[in-house]
Every structure is written in structure tokens, then in C-alpha cells.
Motif scaffolding. Sequence first.
Motif, PDB file in Angstrom:
ATOM      1  N   ALA A  56     -12.921  -0.729  -4.877  1.00  0.00           N
ATOM      2  CA  ALA A  56     -11.559  -0.503  -5.352  1.00  0.00           C
ATOM      3  C   ALA A  56     -10.954   0.732  -4.684  1.00  0.00           C
ATOM      4  O   ALA A  56      -9.789   0.724  -4.271  1.00  0.00           O
ATOM      5  CB  ALA A  56     -11.567  -0.352  -6.875  1.00  0.00           C
ATOM      6  N   TYR A  57     -11.738   1.764  -4.579  1.00  0.00           N
ATOM      7  CA  TYR A  57     -11.221   2.989  -3.958  1.00  0.00           C
ATOM      8  C   TYR A  57     -10.951   2.779  -2.471  1.00  0.00           C
ATOM      9  O   TYR A  57      -9.990   3.311  -1.911  1.00  0.00           O
ATOM     10  CB  TYR A  57     -12.207   4.131  -4.149  1.00  0.00           C
ATOM     11  N   GLU A  58     -11.797   1.980  -1.833  1.00  0.00           N
ATOM     12  CA  GLU A  58     -11.610   1.679  -0.415  1.00  0.00           C
ATOM     13  C   GLU A  58     -10.224   1.091  -0.168  1.00  0.00           C
ATOM     14  O   GLU A  58      -9.568   1.414   0.829  1.00  0.00           O
ATOM     15  CB  GLU A  58     -12.697   0.712   0.048  1.00  0.00           C
ATOM     16  N   VAL A  59      -9.763   0.257  -1.074  1.00  0.00           N
ATOM     17  CA  VAL A  59      -8.477  -0.408  -0.896  1.00  0.00           C
ATOM     18  C   VAL A  59      -7.327   0.495  -1.343  1.00  0.00           C
ATOM     19  O   VAL A  59      -6.348   0.698  -0.610  1.00  0.00           O
ATOM     20  CB  VAL A  59      -8.454  -1.741  -1.678  1.00  0.00           C
ATOM     21  N   LEU A  60      -7.431   1.056  -2.536  1.00  0.00           N
ATOM     22  CA  LEU A  60      -6.295   1.785  -3.111  1.00  0.00           C
ATOM     23  C   LEU A  60      -6.079   3.146  -2.454  1.00  0.00           C
ATOM     24  O   LEU A  60      -4.990   3.724  -2.574  1.00  0.00           O
ATOM     25  CB  LEU A  60      -6.498   1.961  -4.617  1.00  0.00           C
ATOM     26  N   SER A  61      -7.084   3.698  -1.780  1.00  0.00           N
ATOM     27  CA  SER A  61      -6.905   4.999  -1.142  1.00  0.00           C
ATOM     28  C   SER A  61      -6.237   4.882   0.218  1.00  0.00           C
ATOM     29  O   SER A  61      -5.802   5.889   0.780  1.00  0.00           O
ATOM     30  CB  SER A  61      -8.269   5.686  -0.976  1.00  0.00           C
ATOM     31  N   ASP A  62      -6.170   3.679   0.747  1.00  0.00           N
ATOM     32  CA  ASP A  62      -5.530   3.467   2.040  1.00  0.00           C
ATOM     33  C   ASP A  62      -4.112   2.942   1.793  1.00  0.00           C
ATOM     34  O   ASP A  62      -3.939   1.851   1.231  1.00  0.00           O
ATOM     35  CB  ASP A  62      -6.342   2.459   2.856  1.00  0.00           C
ATOM     36  N   PRO A  63      -3.074   3.684   2.201  1.00  0.00           N
ATOM     37  CA  PRO A  63      -1.695   3.264   1.886  1.00  0.00           C
ATOM     38  C   PRO A  63      -1.363   1.867   2.390  1.00  0.00           C
ATOM     39  O   PRO A  63      -0.696   1.095   1.695  1.00  0.00           O
ATOM     40  CB  PRO A  63      -0.841   4.334   2.592  1.00  0.00           C
ATOM     41  N   ASP A  64      -1.830   1.523   3.595  1.00  0.00           N
ATOM     42  CA  ASP A  64      -1.512   0.206   4.157  1.00  0.00           C
ATOM     43  C   ASP A  64      -2.210  -0.910   3.376  1.00  0.00           C
ATOM     44  O   ASP A  64      -1.600  -1.920   3.013  1.00  0.00           O
ATOM     45  CB  ASP A  64      -1.929   0.175   5.628  1.00  0.00           C
ATOM     46  N   LYS A  65      -3.497  -0.721   3.079  1.00  0.00           N
ATOM     47  CA  LYS A  65      -4.233  -1.736   2.320  1.00  0.00           C
ATOM     48  C   LYS A  65      -3.670  -1.859   0.912  1.00  0.00           C
ATOM     49  O   LYS A  65      -3.562  -2.963   0.363  1.00  0.00           O
ATOM     50  CB  LYS A  65      -5.716  -1.371   2.255  1.00  0.00           C
ATOM     51  N   ARG A  66      -3.301  -0.739   0.309  1.00  0.00           N
ATOM     52  CA  ARG A  66      -2.762  -0.784  -1.058  1.00  0.00           C
ATOM     53  C   ARG A  66      -1.445  -1.546  -1.087  1.00  0.00           C
ATOM     54  O   ARG A  66      -1.198  -2.350  -2.017  1.00  0.00           O
ATOM     55  CB  ARG A  66      -2.568   0.626  -1.588  1.00  0.00           C
ATOM     56  N   GLN A  67      -0.610  -1.301  -0.074  1.00  0.00           N
ATOM     57  CA  GLN A  67       0.682  -1.994  -0.039  1.00  0.00           C
ATOM     58  C   GLN A  67       0.488  -3.506   0.053  1.00  0.00           C
ATOM     59  O   GLN A  67       1.153  -4.274  -0.646  1.00  0.00           O
ATOM     60  CB  GLN A  67       1.509  -1.495   1.145  1.00  0.00           C
ATOM     61  N   ARG A  68      -0.436  -3.951   0.932  1.00  0.00           N
ATOM     62  CA  ARG A  68      -0.672  -5.388   1.078  1.00  0.00           C
ATOM     63  C   ARG A  68      -1.352  -5.962  -0.161  1.00  0.00           C
ATOM     64  O   ARG A  68      -1.094  -7.099  -0.561  1.00  0.00           O
ATOM     65  CB  ARG A  68      -1.527  -5.633   2.326  1.00  0.00           C
TER      66      ARG A  68
END
Length: 312
Positions: A56-68
Amino acid sequence: MAGSGYKDYFQVLGVERSADADAIKRAFRKLARQYHPDVNPGDKSAEARFKEISEAYEVLSDPDKRQRYEQFGQYWSQAGAGGMGGGAPGAGFDVDFGRYGNFDDFINDLLGRFGGPAGAAGFPRGAQATRSPINLDAEASVSIGFLEAFRGTERTLSVNDERVQVRIPAGVRTGSRLRLKGKGNLQPGTGRRGDLYLNLSVADHPVWRLDGDQLRADLPVSLDELALGGTVPVMTPDGEAKMTIPPGTPPGRSLRLRNKGWPGRSGRGDLLFSLVLELPGQWSDEERRLLEQLRVLRSEDPRRSWLTSASL
């Protein structure tokens, strides 16, 4: 941990969907400490939970991944050329816990891998940040007397509210450094502790002076001792000793006592005495009479060679 279906990563970390990067990082740190395998040895469910919050942190900590992720939900990883190689979230995520010396090293590395430095702290995406290990070592200065350094001594120090007994070996010098393993600063929450380094300074002595592994001192002697020679008492750091002065020894010459010098790795050095003529402040009548006789009987002019050389 390969996922199947939709995972609410916000719910996994226990944060609101509006949570900013700092709130997400704080939540991850808290949960990671709780479910880390070192804290729950052998607990497979804790390990699975740990990998889930890491995903979860891997995704939400990256602005681009979080946006997608917010836009496309479970299909976010297919909604662009970036992501994690086009696979499922968390694909290829594997943690070798044994390579980390402590929990903080692991967390700091993980924060760097999953969005910590990338984009969030001015690092280009894909770059790796180099972290210096935390230095828990401490230093202290200790002053000791000259004879304490010669013989060795002990000191009781107060280190982090702990009284530490230190044995200082014989033969240390100014600039010597002693290491007390595991007596340095303590890192809260980990139990890690550095080493304590003692930087030693040795006070000067009114008589003795150190020259390499040799001790030196000036030895006052009388006119008759230089002229006639003899055995005279001398003091050494080990106690009283005897020294023989050969007849006719000129003032300023050094006489040696072997193996009476400074302690070293290869044994004791030597003790050297520089002979210094000490004349009395006042002569007795008998002494003056004898000196007058010496003047009459003296057969050699002490300035003969000097006068010859000066006239050249």
C-alpha cells in the motif's frame, strides 16, 4: 505479494483518502513497526500483513501511482506505461529481512525505495539515495598525571548515567586513544549502542620528559663528581637507583640506565641523565683554599685549543 481484485490501500494504512504524503508515511511507519517479522518471529499472518502495508505504501507514496490508483482503481497498474512493470500491484515485492542490521535501517531503505527520495525530496525518479549509517560512537577527553601514565591507572567515568570503570594501561601518551566497546550512545527503541573513545592527555612532569621510548632528565652534579668520578644516587620513576660517573666526564654528557625508560609494546626504553654542573652559591674557606691550590697546580689551559681556533 501479488494482489487479486481491488484493495483499498487507504484502508490498509488506516488513513483518509485525503491524507497527504506525511500522514501516509507516519501511518506506514507505525504499522511497519507493529507487524515487522523481527517483532513477530514465526508469525506468518503478521508477515503477510507487513507485506500488504508495504504494498500500500509503495503505491500511495508515489504521486504518479497514487493518481492512477485513485482514477482507475484495481486497473491502475495497466493504465500507463509506468507503474511496476505493468504487473499487479506489489508484483516482485520481496523483502530479505536478514540483510538489515536493525529495524530503522530497513524502514529507511524501504522509504527510499517506495517514494521516499523519488520526487518527494528533490531526487530524480529512479535514483537511489545513499544513506550514511547512524554513528552512535561517543568521545571523551581524559587527563592523567605523568606517573599515572607511566605506571597505568584507573578512572571512573559517568557515561549516559552509567558509572564505567576504565583501566588505563601503562605507557600511554598524549594522543593515545582507548576504545570502550558498547559504552557509547544508545539508540532509543533499537537497543543499539556505539563505542566510547577516550582521548588521553598526559600532564608534564617537573623532572622527567618523554623522548620517544626514552625518558630524559637533567642530573645536577658537583665539580668533584665530574672530575674524580664516582657512584651517585639517582631517582627513577621506579624508585632510587645508582649511577656511575666516569672520571673526567664533562658537563652536558648523557649517561644511560638501560630498560628504565618508558613502557612500550616491545618493552622498556632507556633512562638518560644529562649531567648539569651545579656550583654552590657560596664556597667555604677550606673549599676556596683548595681551589686556589688547584689553580696553581693545574697543568692544562682549558682555552688553549679555543684560542688557536679563534685566531685562524
